[in-house]
Scaffold this active site. Structure first.
Site, PDB file in Angstrom:
ATOM      1  N   HIS A 119       0.829  -1.207   0.000  1.00 12.75           N
ATOM      2  CA  HIS A 119       0.000   0.000   0.000  1.00 12.75           C
ATOM      3  C   HIS A 119       0.864   1.258   0.000  1.00 12.75           C
ATOM      4  CE1 HIS A 119       1.031  -0.527   4.221  1.00 12.75           C
ATOM      5  NE2 HIS A 119       0.686   0.733   4.446  1.00 12.75           N
ATOM      6  N   ASP A 121       0.496   4.848   2.076  1.00 13.13           N
ATOM      7  CA  ASP A 121      -0.279   5.199   3.266  1.00 13.13           C
ATOM      8  C   ASP A 121      -1.458   6.121   2.958  1.00 13.13           C
ATOM      9  OD1 ASP A 121       1.127   3.688   5.129  1.00 13.13           O
ATOM     10  OD2 ASP A 121       2.691   5.213   5.313  1.00 13.13           O
ATOM     11  N   HIS A 268       4.807   0.153   0.253  1.00 10.03           N
ATOM     12  CA  HIS A 268       5.523  -0.673   1.228  1.00 10.03           C
ATOM     13  C   HIS A 268       4.618  -1.770   1.757  1.00 10.03           C
ATOM     14  CE1 HIS A 268       3.533   2.493   3.535  1.00 10.03           C
ATOM     15  NE2 HIS A 268       3.551   1.678   4.579  1.00 10.03           N
ATOM     16  N   ARG A 283       4.783   5.964  14.432  1.00  6.15           N
ATOM     17  CA  ARG A 283       4.926   6.551  13.092  1.00  6.15           C
ATOM     18  C   ARG A 283       4.420   7.981  13.100  1.00  6.15           C
ATOM     19  NH1 ARG A 283       1.473   4.155   8.239  1.00  6.15           N
ATOM     20  NH2 ARG A 283       0.382   6.155   8.262  1.00  6.15           N
TER      21      ARG A 283
END
Ligand code: SIN
Length: 292
Positions: A119, A121, A268, A283
């Site tokens: 995907h 993000d 990623h 994150r």
């Protein structure tokens, strides 16, 4: 025909830019994607020259890595703010009192781990994030790697006929199917609605000016303006193409490492191969711009 025979020449031809860095060192993971940076301590003031070179390393490598960094929550957030306003995830849990600090955690009691499919993000946002800065504090003894894939290379390796077909097409990216119920095991209640957005299938990166393939299994649902069976077949081809290992690098985490990826040109996928061990971090995600 055997898949081991490839008589059409290399699928991708790429000449890396090779001018030297002066204030950091960049060790490439592959010629196409990934650069491990050394010579900078992100807990200390970073000079303007170093910041310029970090920007350049991100643009050239699509994802950059820093090891042995010891940052407080505030320092992690402040590093993100150097690249733009911070994004708040529409679904995922955050550290208490820090909505911009998304929790990444899987352990023996988990049913799933974050980011297990390919995907980019939150591509379901109308203005999806430019970049994500993942700081892993606890690693399993083995495994828990993250894979990254270069979507400029994926675009470049398409045939000219396919590039012509995709030119001007848009696709729907849907957070509803991706997020509803996803974080129930973290005790997070669902929102009444999740974002959906239409984006170009090929987008142009605002910094490098290069074209990148911008559809992903995680969020893209269908191509707009073509029959649904054609869209399904085309997206299946594009996902398979984008996931060719030729375009990838794989990062082996160590505790206190950071990965900073550019969602506009890279996808990623996180590997959850370490159960029952724990992998944990936070994150920080940086806002981007409307894809064009
Ligand atoms: C994600 O942000 O998609 C998770 C990546 C990872 O945990 O490696």
């Amino acid at each position: 025909m055997s898949s081991l025979r490839s008589n059409n020449g290399p699928r991708i031809k790429y000449t890396p830019e090779d001018s030297p860095y002066e204030t950091i060192a960049v060790d490439k993971l592959t010629p196409l994607i990934g650069g491990e940076i050394s010579g900078v301590d992100l807990a200390k003031p970073v000079s303007n020259r170093q910041m310029d070179e970090i920007h350049r390393a991100l643009a050239e490598n699509l994802v950059i890595f820093f090891r042995d960094q010891h940052l407080s929550r505030e320092q992690h957030l402040d590093f993100g703010r150097k690249f733009g306003e911070l994004h708040i995830h529409p679904a995922a849990p955050a550290e208490p009192g820090h909505p911009e600090l998304m929790v990444i955690h899987a352990d023996k009691d988990s049913f799933r781990a974050n980011g297990e499919g390919w995907h980019s993000d939150v591509s379901c946002d109308a203005i999806p994030p430019m970049g994500s800065i993942l700081y892993i504090k606890k690693c399993p003894p083995k495994g828990g790697d993250t894979l990254f894939a270069n979507m400029y290379a994926a675009y470049e390796a398409l045939s000219d006929r396919m590039k012509t077909y995709l030119d001007g097409l848009t696709a729907l990216h849907d957070g509803e199917a991706a997020y509803r119920g996803l974080y129930a095991n973290y005790g997070v209640a669902d929102k009444p609605a999740y974002p959906r957005a239409e984006h170009p299938v090929i987008r142009t990166h605002p910094v490098t000016g290069k074209k990148a393939l911008y559809v992903n299994r995680g969020f893209t649902r269908f191509l707009i303006g073509v029959p649904r069976d054609e869209s399904d077949a085309m997206l299946a081809y594009l996902y398979q193409h984008a996931e060719n290992p030729l375009f990838q690098c794989r990062f082996r985490w160590t505790e206190n490492a950071i990965a900073f990826w550019d969602n506009r040109c890279a996808q990623h996928r996180a590997m959850w191969d370490y159960w029952p061990h724990t992998r944990a971090g936070t994150r920080v995600t940086v806002k981007g711009e409307r894809p064009v």
